[in-house]
Motif scaffolding. Sequence first.
Motif, PDB file in Angstrom:
ATOM      1  N   ASP A   1      35.808 -24.026  33.741  1.00 54.74           N
ATOM      2  CA  ASP A   1      36.373 -25.149  34.482  1.00 54.74           C
ATOM      3  C   ASP A   1      37.015 -24.613  35.752  1.00 54.74           C
ATOM      4  O   ASP A   1      37.875 -23.732  35.702  1.00 54.74           O
ATOM      5  N   ARG A   2      36.576 -25.147  36.888  1.00 52.29           N
ATOM      6  CA  ARG A   2      37.104 -24.745  38.190  1.00 52.29           C
ATOM      7  C   ARG A   2      37.556 -26.001  38.927  1.00 52.29           C
ATOM      8  O   ARG A   2      37.301 -27.111  38.480  1.00 52.29           O
ATOM      9  N   ASP A   3      38.211 -25.819  40.059  1.00 47.79           N
ATOM     10  CA  ASP A   3      38.588 -26.964  40.888  1.00 47.79           C
ATOM     11  C   ASP A   3      37.335 -27.701  41.330  1.00 47.79           C
ATOM     12  O   ASP A   3      36.451 -27.117  41.963  1.00 47.79           O
ATOM     13  N   GLY A   4      37.202 -28.947  40.944  1.00 53.36           N
ATOM     14  CA  GLY A   4      36.104 -29.780  41.414  1.00 53.36           C
ATOM     15  C   GLY A   4      34.820 -29.714  40.611  1.00 53.36           C
ATOM     16  O   GLY A   4      33.909 -30.494  40.872  1.00 53.36           O
ATOM     17  N   GLU A   5      34.709 -28.789  39.653  1.00 56.55           N
ATOM     18  CA  GLU A   5      33.484 -28.722  38.870  1.00 56.55           C
ATOM     19  C   GLU A   5      33.691 -27.891  37.606  1.00 56.55           C
ATOM     20  O   GLU A   5      34.620 -27.091  37.516  1.00 56.55           O
ATOM     21  N   SER A   6      32.821 -28.130  36.643  1.00 58.24           N
ATOM     22  CA  SER A   6      32.758 -27.312  35.433  1.00 58.24           C
ATOM     23  C   SER A   6      31.345 -26.768  35.338  1.00 58.24           C
ATOM     24  O   SER A   6      30.371 -27.517  35.472  1.00 58.24           O
ATOM     25  N   GLU A   7      31.237 -25.467  35.131  1.00 53.21           N
ATOM     26  CA  GLU A   7      29.916 -24.845  35.016  1.00 53.21           C
ATOM     27  C   GLU A   7      29.629 -24.520  33.560  1.00 53.21           C
ATOM     28  O   GLU A   7      30.481 -24.004  32.842  1.00 53.21           O
ATOM     29  N   PHE A   8      28.417 -24.839  33.153  1.00 52.39           N
ATOM     30  CA  PHE A   8      27.939 -24.518  31.822  1.00 52.39           C
ATOM     31  C   PHE A   8      26.846 -23.463  31.947  1.00 52.39           C
ATOM     32  O   PHE A   8      26.000 -23.539  32.844  1.00 52.39           O
ATOM     33  N   ILE A   9      26.874 -22.508  31.037  1.00 54.69           N
ATOM     34  CA  ILE A   9      25.863 -21.453  31.001  1.00 54.69           C
ATOM     35  C   ILE A   9      25.359 -21.365  29.566  1.00 54.69           C
ATOM     36  O   ILE A   9      26.156 -21.310  28.628  1.00 54.69           O
ATOM     37  N   THR A  10      24.054 -21.386  29.413  1.00 59.98           N
ATOM     38  CA  THR A  10      23.437 -21.192  28.105  1.00 59.98           C
ATOM     39  C   THR A  10      22.551 -19.959  28.202  1.00 59.98           C
ATOM     40  O   THR A  10      21.692 -19.877  29.086  1.00 59.98           O
ATOM     41  N   ILE A  11      22.782 -19.018  27.295  1.00 60.01           N
ATOM     42  CA  ILE A  11      21.970 -17.807  27.226  1.00 60.01           C
ATOM     43  C   ILE A  11      21.259 -17.805  25.875  1.00 60.01           C
ATOM     44  O   ILE A  11      21.904 -17.906  24.834  1.00 60.01           O
ATOM     45  N   SER A  12      19.940 -17.729  25.933  1.00 58.81           N
ATOM     46  CA  SER A  12      19.165 -17.616  24.693  1.00 58.81           C
ATOM     47  C   SER A  12      18.476 -16.258  24.686  1.00 58.81           C
ATOM     48  O   SER A  12      18.132 -15.712  25.730  1.00 58.81           O
ATOM     49  N   TYR A  13      18.304 -15.733  23.483  1.00 58.85           N
ATOM     50  CA  TYR A  13      17.756 -14.393  23.310  1.00 58.85           C
ATOM     51  C   TYR A  13      16.407 -14.467  22.604  1.00 58.85           C
ATOM     52  O   TYR A  13      16.239 -15.216  21.639  1.00 58.85           O
ATOM     53  N   TRP A  14      15.462 -13.646  23.079  1.00 52.50           N
ATOM     54  CA  TRP A  14      14.080 -13.697  22.615  1.00 52.50           C
ATOM     55  C   TRP A  14      13.559 -12.285  22.408  1.00 52.50           C
ATOM     56  O   TRP A  14      13.987 -11.352  23.091  1.00 52.50           O
ATOM     57  N   GLU A  15      12.590 -12.139  21.526  1.00 55.06           N
ATOM     58  CA  GLU A  15      12.006 -10.819  21.277  1.00 55.06           C
ATOM     59  C   GLU A  15      11.061 -10.395  22.401  1.00 55.06           C
ATOM     60  O   GLU A  15      10.845  -9.216  22.627  1.00 55.06           O
ATOM     61  N   SER A  16      10.494 -11.382  23.134  1.00 60.56           N
ATOM     62  CA  SER A  16       9.560 -11.073  24.223  1.00 60.56           C
ATOM     63  C   SER A  16       9.408 -12.299  25.116  1.00 60.56           C
ATOM     64  O   SER A  16       9.774 -13.408  24.726  1.00 60.56           O
ATOM     65  N   VAL A  17       8.833 -12.087  26.284  1.00 59.74           N
ATOM     66  CA  VAL A  17       8.531 -13.205  27.177  1.00 59.74           C
ATOM     67  C   VAL A  17       7.504 -14.117  26.509  1.00 59.74           C
ATOM     68  O   VAL A  17       7.572 -15.337  26.626  1.00 59.74           O
ATOM     69  N   GLU A  18       6.570 -13.524  25.765  1.00 59.40           N
ATOM     70  CA  GLU A  18       5.551 -14.318  25.066  1.00 59.40           C
ATOM     71  C   GLU A  18       6.203 -15.253  24.044  1.00 59.40           C
ATOM     72  O   GLU A  18       5.835 -16.427  23.949  1.00 59.40           O
ATOM     73  N   ALA A  19       7.163 -14.737  23.289  1.00 50.63           N
ATOM     74  CA  ALA A  19       7.859 -15.571  22.297  1.00 50.63           C
ATOM     75  C   ALA A  19       8.641 -16.681  22.995  1.00 50.63           C
ATOM     76  O   ALA A  19       8.683 -17.818  22.513  1.00 50.63           O
ATOM     77  N   MET A  20       9.244 -16.373  24.121  1.00 50.30           N
ATOM     78  CA  MET A  20       9.982 -17.369  24.887  1.00 50.30           C
ATOM     79  C   MET A  20       9.032 -18.435  25.421  1.00 50.30           C
ATOM     80  O   MET A  20       9.375 -19.617  25.450  1.00 50.30           O
ATOM     81  N   SER A  21       7.832 -18.041  25.804  1.00 52.34           N
ATOM     82  CA  SER A  21       6.850 -18.980  26.351  1.00 52.34           C
ATOM     83  C   SER A  21       6.399 -20.004  25.320  1.00 52.34           C
ATOM     84  O   SER A  21       6.020 -21.113  25.680  1.00 52.34           O
ATOM     85  N   VAL A  22       6.424 -19.642  24.042  1.00 53.21           N
ATOM     86  CA  VAL A  22       6.084 -20.602  22.990  1.00 53.21           C
ATOM     87  C   VAL A  22       7.042 -21.789  23.058  1.00 53.21           C
ATOM     88  O   VAL A  22       6.659 -22.941  22.894  1.00 53.21           O
ATOM     89  N   PHE A  23       8.319 -21.510  23.337  1.00 47.75           N
ATOM     90  CA  PHE A  23       9.317 -22.570  23.461  1.00 47.75           C
ATOM     91  C   PHE A  23       9.292 -23.211  24.853  1.00 47.75           C
ATOM     92  O   PHE A  23       9.295 -24.418  24.993  1.00 47.75           O
TER      93      PHE A  23
END
Length: 115
Positions: A53-75
Motif C-alpha cells: 500500500d502506497r500513497d494513491g495506489e496499492s500494488e499486488f504481486i503474484t509469483i507462481s513457481y513452475w518446473e519449466s517453461v513448458e509446464a507453465m505453458s500448459v497453464f
Amino acid sequence: MAEETSTKRPAIARIWRGRTKPELADEYETYNYEAGVKPLMEKALGVQTFREDRDGESEFITISYWESVEAMSVFAGSDPTRIHHLDRDPEFLIELPKEVQIVRLLVSHGNVGTA
C-alpha cells in the motif's frame, strides 16, 4: 496431486503485477484470491501473493513457481508472458498489465514461503 508435485523442483518464476486505487484494494485482494490465485494453486508448484500500500495506489504481486517453461505453458498457453485478465480486472486495476515477467530460479535459501 500434492505427492506428485512434491518431487518436482521449481526452476521458473512467473511474476504478475497489478495496481488498484487504495479504496478498492481490500475488495480486489479477495477477488484476486478467489478468481485468480486459487485456480493457479491447482496448477503451479507454488504461489506467493504480495501487497504494498502506497500513497494513491496499492500494488499486488503474484509469483507462481513452475518446473519449466513448458509446464507453465500448459497453464498460460503457448506464450507464457501473455496476460490472462480476470473478468473484473478492468473494474479494479488502474491499468491492465500487458505482460508478466518470467525469471529462472537459481537458488533458494532458508524457509522462504513456509508459513
